[in-house]
Scaffold this motif. Structure first.
Motif, PDB file in Angstrom:
ATOM      1  N   PHE A   1       0.844  -1.201   0.000  1.00 33.14           N
ATOM      2  CA  PHE A   1       0.000   0.000   0.000  1.00 33.14           C
ATOM      3  C   PHE A   1       0.871   1.240   0.000  1.00 33.14           C
ATOM      4  CE2 PHE A   1       0.648  -1.237   4.449  1.00 33.14           C
ATOM      5  CZ  PHE A   1       1.126  -0.072   5.000  1.00 33.14           C
ATOM      6  N   THR A   2       0.297   2.329  -0.458  1.00 25.40           N
ATOM      7  CA  THR A   2       0.876   3.665  -0.328  1.00 25.40           C
ATOM      8  C   THR A   2      -0.219   4.576   0.184  1.00 25.40           C
ATOM      9  OG1 THR A   2       2.445   3.310  -2.151  1.00 25.40           O
ATOM     10  CG2 THR A   2       1.993   5.583  -1.509  1.00 25.40           C
ATOM     11  N   LEU A   3       0.011   5.173   1.344  1.00 27.91           N
ATOM     12  CA  LEU A   3      -0.958   6.058   1.972  1.00 27.91           C
ATOM     13  C   LEU A   3      -0.258   7.341   2.402  1.00 27.91           C
ATOM     14  CD1 LEU A   3      -2.802   3.495   4.300  1.00 27.91           C
ATOM     15  CD2 LEU A   3      -3.637   4.399   2.124  1.00 27.91           C
ATOM     16  N   ASN A   4      -1.016   8.408   2.527  1.00 22.53           N
ATOM     17  CA  ASN A   4      -0.438   9.692   2.929  1.00 22.53           C
ATOM     18  C   ASN A   4      -0.318   9.802   4.440  1.00 22.53           C
ATOM     19  OD1 ASN A   4      -0.261  10.506   0.282  1.00 22.53           O
ATOM     20  ND2 ASN A   4      -2.124  11.745   0.344  1.00 22.53           N
ATOM     21  N   ASP A   5       0.777  10.413   4.873  1.00 22.82           N
ATOM     22  CA  ASP A   5       0.939  10.713   6.291  1.00 22.82           C
ATOM     23  C   ASP A   5       0.173  12.000   6.612  1.00 22.82           C
ATOM     24  OD1 ASP A   5       2.490  12.940   5.601  1.00 22.82           O
ATOM     25  OD2 ASP A   5       4.376  12.083   6.320  1.00 22.82           O
ATOM     26  N   PRO A   6       0.175  12.460   7.867  1.00 18.62           N
ATOM     27  CA  PRO A   6      -0.628  13.641   8.218  1.00 18.62           C
ATOM     28  C   PRO A   6      -0.236  14.921   7.483  1.00 18.62           C
ATOM     29  CG  PRO A   6      -0.106  12.396  10.188  1.00 18.62           C
ATOM     30  CD  PRO A   6       0.700  11.800   9.086  1.00 18.62           C
ATOM     31  N   GLN A   7       0.969  14.956   6.915  1.00 15.03           N
ATOM     32  CA  GLN A   7       1.398  16.131   6.146  1.00 15.03           C
ATOM     33  C   GLN A   7       1.137  15.962   4.645  1.00 15.03           C
ATOM     34  OE1 GLN A   7       3.406  14.956   8.868  1.00 15.03           O
ATOM     35  NE2 GLN A   7       2.277  16.589   9.899  1.00 15.03           N
ATOM     36  N   GLY A   8       0.476  14.863   4.285  1.00 16.57           N
ATOM     37  CA  GLY A   8       0.168  14.629   2.885  1.00 16.57           C
ATOM     38  C   GLY A   8       1.296  13.996   2.098  1.00 16.57           C
ATOM     39  N   ILE A   9       2.324  13.506   2.764  1.00 19.57           N
ATOM     40  CA  ILE A   9       3.463  12.869   2.093  1.00 19.57           C
ATOM     41  C   ILE A   9       3.168  11.388   1.915  1.00 19.57           C
ATOM     42  CG2 ILE A   9       5.920  12.327   2.270  1.00 19.57           C
ATOM     43  CD1 ILE A   9       6.189  14.873   3.991  1.00 19.57           C
ATOM     44  N   PRO A  10       3.274  10.841   0.710  1.00 14.66           N
ATOM     45  CA  PRO A  10       3.006   9.419   0.502  1.00 14.66           C
ATOM     46  C   PRO A  10       4.031   8.544   1.229  1.00 14.66           C
ATOM     47  CG  PRO A  10       2.961  10.611  -1.591  1.00 14.66           C
ATOM     48  CD  PRO A  10       3.554  11.535  -0.567  1.00 14.66           C
ATOM     49  N   VAL A  11       3.530   7.485   1.864  1.00 11.71           N
ATOM     50  CA  VAL A  11       4.373   6.508   2.555  1.00 11.71           C
ATOM     51  C   VAL A  11       4.088   5.151   1.924  1.00 11.71           C
ATOM     52  CG1 VAL A  11       4.883   5.376   4.741  1.00 11.71           C
ATOM     53  CG2 VAL A  11       4.398   7.837   4.695  1.00 11.71           C
ATOM     54  N   SER A  12       5.129   4.519   1.411  1.00  2.75           N
ATOM     55  CA  SER A  12       4.997   3.239   0.716  1.00  2.75           C
ATOM     56  C   SER A  12       5.444   2.098   1.618  1.00  2.75           C
ATOM     57  CB  SER A  12       5.849   3.261  -0.552  1.00  2.75           C
ATOM     58  OG  SER A  12       6.095   1.971  -1.030  1.00  2.75           O
ATOM     59  N   SER A  13       4.610   1.084   1.767  1.00  2.00           N
ATOM     60  CA  SER A  13       5.008  -0.073   2.574  1.00  2.00           C
ATOM     61  C   SER A  13       6.192  -0.794   1.924  1.00  2.00           C
ATOM     62  CB  SER A  13       3.834  -1.026   2.764  1.00  2.00           C
ATOM     63  OG  SER A  13       3.376  -1.560   1.536  1.00  2.00           O
ATOM     64  N   ALA A  14       6.230  -0.822   0.585  1.00  2.00           N
ATOM     65  CA  ALA A  14       7.349  -1.474  -0.100  1.00  2.00           C
ATOM     66  C   ALA A  14       8.668  -0.800   0.251  1.00  2.00           C
ATOM     67  CB  ALA A  14       7.119  -1.460  -1.611  1.00  2.00           C
ATOM     68  N   GLU A  15       8.673   0.529   0.300  1.00  2.00           N
ATOM     69  CA  GLU A  15       9.896   1.252   0.635  1.00  2.00           C
ATOM     70  C   GLU A  15      10.285   1.040   2.093  1.00  2.00           C
ATOM     71  OE1 GLU A  15       9.522   5.320  -0.471  1.00  2.00           O
ATOM     72  OE2 GLU A  15       9.302   4.877  -2.614  1.00  2.00           O
ATOM     73  N   LEU A  16       9.286   1.013   2.983  1.00  2.00           N
ATOM     74  CA  LEU A  16       9.591   0.755   4.394  1.00  2.00           C
ATOM     75  C   LEU A  16      10.177  -0.636   4.588  1.00  2.00           C
ATOM     76  CD1 LEU A  16       6.477   2.341   6.152  1.00  2.00           C
ATOM     77  CD2 LEU A  16       8.799   3.269   6.060  1.00  2.00           C
ATOM     78  N   LEU A  17       9.661  -1.610   3.845  1.00  2.00           N
ATOM     79  CA  LEU A  17      10.138  -2.983   3.998  1.00  2.00           C
ATOM     80  C   LEU A  17      11.551  -3.168   3.464  1.00  2.00           C
ATOM     81  CD1 LEU A  17       6.853  -4.911   3.173  1.00  2.00           C
ATOM     82  CD2 LEU A  17       8.037  -4.879   5.372  1.00  2.00           C
ATOM     83  N   LEU A  18      12.000  -2.277   2.606  1.00  2.00           N
ATOM     84  CA  LEU A  18      13.389  -2.331   2.172  1.00  2.00           C
ATOM     85  C   LEU A  18      14.339  -2.030   3.331  1.00  2.00           C
ATOM     86  CD1 LEU A  18      13.219  -0.519  -1.298  1.00  2.00           C
ATOM     87  CD2 LEU A  18      13.546  -2.978  -0.882  1.00  2.00           C
ATOM     88  N   LYS A  19      13.829  -1.295   4.327  1.00  2.00           N
ATOM     89  CA  LYS A  19      14.659  -0.880   5.462  1.00  2.00           C
ATOM     90  C   LYS A  19      14.636  -1.880   6.612  1.00  2.00           C
ATOM     91  CE  LYS A  19      13.464   3.933   4.390  1.00  2.00           C
ATOM     92  NZ  LYS A  19      12.793   5.159   4.879  1.00  2.00           N
TER      93      LYS A  19
END
Length: 222
Positions: free
Chosen positions: A57-75
């Motif tokens: 999924f990709t969802l916006n944070d409270p500031q409207g910035i997209p957050v991608s689960s795929a990118e987080l899982l790379l970390k």
């Protein structure tokens, strides 16, 4: 005090009608009925569980910035908490407990995010009120919750109770559907496979944040 002990103490005061709650007993019975029906529906058992592949999924944070689960899982591994909203005291106590455990998650290389149907301004309010350093991502129409099998429609009689609380979920969520996610906690490994899952059709019951640490340690080979 454990998270569940805090939730139980709040529930006891609420259901006893202690100030400032002062709820009629009929309201409490109605809320119990809705919880019992959701449990009986078996939806929690059909939600995604350990061993399943987690949807990306990709969802916006409270500031409207997209957050991608795929990118987080790379970390590293990803800890997800599905959060009903700023109006839910049980959920807020859970977020506070997760915040307290965040250093332990981070020490194991994990990121933590909460996912809520509420709009960004309400997520910003949640972050402020609960002193959070992790984001609450906005999930319009509970679409990601639906992908995890967590989205449910509130029965009409429960909607009436919420309206009596002046809890206007269509405004809070920017969505007229009167749907919510079952409160849930997930740990997702870097390969996208769910390592830990706890789904709560009874919103007054939550696992301890520390319950996820063994799964995170295994993900790190510890």
């Amino acid at each position: 005090m454990t998270l569940q002990a805090k939730l139980d103490a709040f529930k006891a005061d609420f259901e006893a009608g202690k100030p400032p709650y002062n709820r009629p007993h009929s309201v409490v019975e109605t809320m119990h009925r809705a919880t019992a029906e959701l449990i009986a529906s078996g939806q929690a058992e059909r939600a995604l569980k350990a061993g399943d592949k987690a949807p990306l999924f990709t969802l916006n944070d409270p500031q409207g910035i997209p957050v991608s689960s795929a990118e987080l899982l790379l970390k590293g591994p990803l800890v997800l908490s599905f959060y009903r909203g700023v109006w839910c005291p049980y959920c807020n106590m859970e977020l506070q407990a997760l915040q307290e455990t965040l250093p332990e998650f981070e020490a194991l290389g994990a990121n933590l995010v909460a996912i809520s149907p509420q709009t960004a301004p309400n997520s910003r309010k949640s972050v402020r009120q609960n002193n959070l350093s992790f984001p609450i991502l906005s999930d319009p129409h509970n679409a990601v919750a639906e992908a995890f099998g967590l989205r449910f429609a509130m029965p009409d009689y429960l909607i009436d109770v919420y309206k009596g609380f002046n809890n206007d979920l269509p405004t809070v969520n920017g969505d007229a559907s009167w749907t919510l996610p079952m409160p849930s906690r997930y740990v997702i490994g870097q390969d996208g496979v769910i390592l830990y899952a706890e789904v709560n059709p009874d919103y007054t019951r939550r696992p301890e944040p520390e319950d996820m640490l063994p799964s995170l340690r295994r993900a790190r080979g510890l």
